[in-house]
Scaffold this active site. Structure first.
Site, PDB file in Angstrom:
ATOM      1  N   CYS A  82       0.831  -1.211   0.000  1.00 11.68           N
ATOM      2  CA  CYS A  82       0.000   0.000   0.000  1.00 11.68           C
ATOM      3  C   CYS A  82       0.861   1.254   0.000  1.00 11.68           C
ATOM      4  CB  CYS A  82      -0.920   0.013   1.215  1.00 11.68           C
ATOM      5  SG  CYS A  82      -2.355  -1.086   1.120  1.00 11.68           S
ATOM      6  N   CYS A 128      -5.446   1.777   4.426  1.00 16.36           N
ATOM      7  CA  CYS A 128      -4.214   1.620   3.648  1.00 16.36           C
ATOM      8  C   CYS A 128      -3.162   2.640   4.004  1.00 16.36           C
ATOM      9  CB  CYS A 128      -4.521   1.709   2.151  1.00 16.36           C
ATOM     10  SG  CYS A 128      -5.196   3.304   1.659  1.00 16.36           S
TER      11      CYS A 128
END
Length: 259
Positions: free
Chosen positions: A127, A237
């Site tokens: 991420c 994320c």
């Protein structure tokens, strides 16, 4: 300006703008952002339902807010189709930020293409490379960041406000649809003929990268389809933290220790 004076200026701006945002419609909130932060406001879209509404308002009313997206390299084809339909409908530019080539190459060389399934740390690393680092470049030097966050999207997001100071990126963060419901958002897109990602019709409510997103079933949490193999408390994320951080991957909610 000293750090102390800068902090006072920020608080004064928050105190002035917050009550106006609370009383305003989504369009009025965007107009206020454009007014308070001329040529310094940006909107990040991932082409989900909420983001399509905000793009519609920005484009239809020619608001001076730059629209950009993050192309992680692992998006759904349906997301790319929505992107293309949006360009065709509004004839307005959408800037795109990609991950750094070296970061992606090194990740795949060292850990392969699906390392994010193996641990939370690996997923956060992916991420960061594909989303957080490009976002940092997109927001650099900006004063306001508009997002499609709604309060009902997750328990964590219910504790946020329609406007907040993002210390991680040193800017104001505004959520024009913060108090909207999912049904209100759906109705608005239908009334205004807004292009909608067809994945929503298949049970996808929160749409991210293809390997990390699935449809949700009846009664499941809104975020259940994101990184579904992880504990619910880890499901951010790193894009939407507002706290200042020193590490490489800011995450909104802490991951509980395993026993």
């Amino acid at each position: 300006m000293s750090a102390a004076n800068a902090a006072l200026a920020v608080h004064a701006l928050l105190d002035d703008l917050r009550p106006r945002l609370i009383q305003a419609s989504a369009l009025e909130r965007l107009r206020l952002v454009a007014e308070y932060f001329p040529e310094q406001a940006v909107f990040s879209t991932s082409f989900g339902l909420e983001d399509q509404i905000i793009s519609h308002l920005i484009f239809e009313f020619d608001l001076p807010i730059q629209v950009f997206t993050l192309d992680t390299g692992r998006n759904f084809q349906e997301t790319y189709a929505t992107w293309n339909k949006t360009l065709l409908k509004y004839q307005k530019p959408i800037e795109v930020f990609f991950p750094q080539q070296a970061g992606v190459q090194n990740l795949l060389l060292e850990k392969g293409p699906n390392s994010f399934y193996e641990s939370v740390d690996n997923r956060k690393e992916c991420c960061f490379i594909r989303k957080v680092e490009p976002l940092n470049r997109a927001l650099a030097g900006r004063q306001a960041w508009v997002t499609g966050i709604r309060a009902e999207q997750s328990q964590n997001r219910q504790t946020m406000e329609s406007m907040e100071w993002d210390a991680a990126h040193n800017l104001m963060k505004v959520h024009p649809l913060f108090d909207w419901t999912w049904d209100e958002a759906v109705t608005f897109t239908q009334q205004h003929g807004i292009p909608v990602n067809t994945l929503h019709q298949q049970g996808f409510v929160s749409i991210g990268c293809a390997p990390c997103t699935r449809a949700i079933g009846p009664g499941e949490d809104f975020r259940a389809g994101r990184w579904w193999w992880e504990d619910l408390s880890a499901k951010e994320c790193g894009l939407h933290t507002t706290a200042a951080h020193n590490g490489p991957d800011p995450v909104v909610e802490p991951v509980p220790a395993t026993t």
